[in-house]
Design a protein around this motif. Structure first.
Motif, short mmCIF file in Angstrom:
data_model
loop_
_atom_site.label_atom_id
_atom_site.label_comp_id
_atom_site.label_asym_id
_atom_site.label_seq_id
_atom_site.Cartn_x
_atom_site.Cartn_y
_atom_site.Cartn_z
N ASP A 75 0.75 -1.30 0.00
CA ASP A 75 -0.07 0.01 0.11
C ASP A 75 1.00 1.18 -0.01
N PRO A 76 0.39 2.47 -0.52
CA PRO A 76 1.42 3.50 -0.85
C PRO A 76 1.11 4.33 0.71
N GLU A 77 0.43 4.04 1.56
CA GLU A 77 0.38 4.93 2.79
C GLU A 77 1.80 5.16 3.35
N GLU A 78 1.90 6.46 4.00
CA GLU A 78 3.14 6.86 4.23
C GLU A 78 3.81 5.79 5.54
N TYR A 79 2.72 5.44 6.37
CA TYR A 79 3.14 4.75 7.72
C TYR A 79 3.56 3.29 7.14
N ILE A 80 3.34 2.63 6.00
CA ILE A 80 3.50 1.55 5.52
C ILE A 80 5.22 1.61 4.99
N ARG A 81 5.36 2.78 4.11
CA ARG A 81 6.90 2.81 3.63
C ARG A 81 7.51 3.13 5.02
N ARG A 82 7.27 3.83 5.87
CA ARG A 82 8.07 4.40 7.17
C ARG A 82 8.42 2.99 7.66
N GLU A 83 7.46 2.16 8.12
CA GLU A 83 7.75 0.73 8.86
C GLU A 83 8.63 -0.14 8.13
N THR A 84 8.33 -0.02 6.86
CA THR A 84 9.35 -0.98 5.98
C THR A 84 10.81 -0.43 5.93
N ASP A 85 10.86 0.69 5.72
CA ASP A 85 12.30 1.28 5.86
C ASP A 85 12.72 1.34 7.16
N TRP A 86 11.82 1.45 8.34
CA TRP A 86 12.44 1.45 9.78
C TRP A 86 13.14 -0.10 10.08
N LEU A 87 12.90 -0.98 9.31
CA LEU A 87 13.47 -2.45 9.58
C LEU A 87 14.91 -2.46 9.54
N SER A 88 15.45 -1.36 8.99
CA SER A 88 16.84 -1.22 8.85
C SER A 88 17.50 -1.01 10.49
N VAL A 89 16.63 -0.49 11.07
CA VAL A 89 17.24 -0.51 12.78
C VAL A 89 17.51 -1.73 13.47
N PRO A 90 16.36 -2.71 13.59
CA PRO A 90 16.69 -3.85 14.08
C PRO A 90 17.91 -4.92 13.33
N LEU A 91 17.79 -4.77 12.11
CA LEU A 91 18.79 -5.21 11.03
C LEU A 91 20.08 -5.00 11.31
N ALA A 92 20.46 -3.60 11.42
CA ALA A 92 21.47 -3.05 11.47
C ALA A 92 22.41 -3.38 12.94
N GLU A 93 21.27 -3.09 13.90
CA GLU A 93 21.62 -3.36 15.44
C GLU A 93 21.63 -4.86 15.92
N GLU A 94 21.36 -5.75 14.89
CA GLU A 94 21.12 -6.97 15.46
C GLU A 94 20.14 -7.59 16.47
N LYS A 95 19.12 -6.75 16.47
CA LYS A 95 18.07 -6.81 17.69
C LYS A 95 17.22 -8.01 17.11
N PRO A 96 16.90 -8.73 18.02
CA PRO A 96 15.56 -9.73 17.69
C PRO A 96 14.45 -8.86 17.26
N PHE A 97 13.96 -9.45 16.15
CA PHE A 97 13.06 -8.96 15.27
C PHE A 97 11.98 -10.22 14.91
N LEU A 98 10.92 -10.10 14.92
CA LEU A 98 9.92 -11.22 14.53
C LEU A 98 8.65 -10.21 13.67
N GLY A 99 8.28 -10.70 12.43
CA GLY A 99 7.29 -10.27 11.66
C GLY A 99 6.34 -11.16 11.39
N ILE A 100 5.04 -10.76 11.72
CA ILE A 100 3.96 -11.73 11.56
C ILE A 100 2.91 -11.26 10.73
N CYS A 101 2.80 -11.97 9.73
CA CYS A 101 2.04 -11.97 8.38
C CYS A 101 2.32 -10.54 7.75
#
Length: 245
Positions: A75-101
């Protein structure tokens, strides 16, 4: 405003926080939240569609979970793009992340995978078989049936390890790197949550491959105990803390 759920015994110091990202005003963390609280975590709940910010760092968090929702990861909503881009934070910091659906689909998108409907228009809404891969079996035991409520699936990102597969949507669970995980199915639903989904989502039961509401609730009586036991073990693996049975 975002909220923090506490289960503090008198005299205890502040417990480690898990960021929990929800997508509707009345959405719940369900059994995932219950089990994490019982394991000694605090839930820092944010709802980006309602304007809640996501932290610039997870320095003060022990990990994060992005839950599902009726929207699409495309979806084009801003928060969708913002959340998707935000995933660089746990990935870069190697913090546990779980995505459901939806959270797993966002993770796939972030890593260069595509999210799309089934080419034959099939959906997974109800209970469907799950088969672990060799990597999945090495990690843990998996349930043979899991609960779904989705119309799109995700590609397996490059360098990710497929942990479980299904007959309709091949990619059901994966691990990326040390600490990022995505699952297509819903193990977090309490009985009350499932009843709400069955009532509010009844218009989707006419979609190709969907099961009727009675099958959702009857399937829960048969399959849910095994699914809950799996979730307890899985959360312990993801977040590195024992989750009591």
């Amino acid at each position: 405003m975002f909220q923090t759920e506490w289960m503090e015994a008198a005299g205890h110091t502040q417990r480690p926080k898990i960021l929990a990202v929800l997508h509707q005003e009345r959405s719940s963390t369900g059994r995932v939240g219950q089990l994490l609280l019982e394991a000694g975590f605090v839930l820092d709940i944010r709802r980006p569609p309602l304007g809640d910010p996501l932290p610039d760092t997870l320095e003060n968090h022990a990990g994060a979970v992005i839950f599902g929702g009726p929207m699409s990861a495309n979806d084009p909503e801003e928060y969708i793009r913002r959340e998707t881009d935000w995933l660089s934070v746990p990935l870069a910091e190697e913090k546990p992340f779980l995505g459901i659906c939806l959270g797993a689909q966002m993770l796939s998108n972030h890593l260069g995978g595509k999210v799309s409907p089934h080419p034959d228009g099939l959906v997974e809404i109800g209970w469907y078989p799950l088969q672990p891969t060799e990597a999945g079996r090495t990690l843990m035991d998996w349930p043979s049936m899991v609960y779904h409520f989705h119309r799109e699936g995700f590609e397996l990102p490059k360098s990710a390890t497929l942990l479980a597969t299904g007959n309709t949507y091949a990619n059901q669970a994966f691990r990326y790197g040390k600490n990022a995980w995505g699952v297509q199915f819903h193990a977090e639903l309490t009985r009350a949550m499932m009843q709400r989904w069955v009532v509010r989502g009844s218009e989707r039961f006419s979609l190709c491959g969907a099961q009727q509401g009675r099958d959702h609730l009857e399937g829960r009586m048969i399959h849910d105990a095994v699914l809950k036991a799996w979730l307890q073990r899985f959360l312990g693996i993801v977040f590195g803390a024992p989750v009591a049975a």
